[in-house]
Design a protein around this motif. Structure first.
Motif, PDB file in Angstrom:
ATOM      1  N   LYS A 117       0.829  -1.194   0.000  1.00 24.42           N
ATOM      2  CA  LYS A 117       0.000   0.000   0.000  1.00 24.42           C
ATOM      3  C   LYS A 117       0.870   1.253   0.000  1.00 24.42           C
ATOM      4  N   ALA A 176       2.481   1.743  -3.365  1.00 29.34           N
ATOM      5  CA  ALA A 176       1.514   2.175  -4.378  1.00 29.34           C
ATOM      6  C   ALA A 176       1.158   3.647  -4.219  1.00 29.34           C
ATOM      7  N   GLN A 177       1.242   4.147  -2.973  1.00 29.87           N
ATOM      8  CA  GLN A 177       0.838   5.534  -2.719  1.00 29.87           C
ATOM      9  C   GLN A 177       2.002   6.518  -2.789  1.00 29.87           C
TER      10      GLN A 177
END
Ligand code: ZN
Length: 114
Positions: A12, A15-16
């Motif tokens: 996560k 991805a951010q």
């Protein structure tokens, strides 16, 4: 935290991650210059605002870059991106450290005679 949770959390964070293309390290300072006598603005005490990017280097060195007012929003955003990326990298590093320790604990447990 389990291995699965750590890996999901890491994915996560990756991805951010904001784009690293426009990062800037440093801080934004607003200075007010009162340069000239005979200037109406200076006489009123308003002066002339000047934006400066200051960047610190090891050994206490500092570099200053004067900015045009129209550069300030873009610089502010790039400074924010730098902080975000740095925070994310720290968090990812912590997760990887956790995974390393987990690996070690698991291999130790397997070595124990049952
Ligand atoms: Zn002036």
């Amino acid at each position: 935290m389990t291995r699965k949770q750590a890996i999901r959390k890491r994915g996560k964070l990756v991805a951010q991650l904001p784009s690293a293309a426009d990062v800037l390290r440093g801080s934004l300072l607003r200075r007010i210059l009162h340069p000239s006598s005979g200037c109406a603005k200076c006489a009123r005490g308003e002066g002339h605002p000047l934006w400066v990017l200051t960047v610190g280097y090891p050994g206490g060195k500092n570099r200053q870059v004067s900015l045009r007012p129209d550069q300030v929003p873009q610089v502010r955003k790039a400074l924010e991106h730098y902080r975000e990326i740095k925070q994310s990298l720290e968090a990812i590093s912590e997760l990887n450290q956790f995974l390393l320790r987990l690996d070690r604990e698991e291999s130790k447990r397997q070595e124990l005679p049952s």
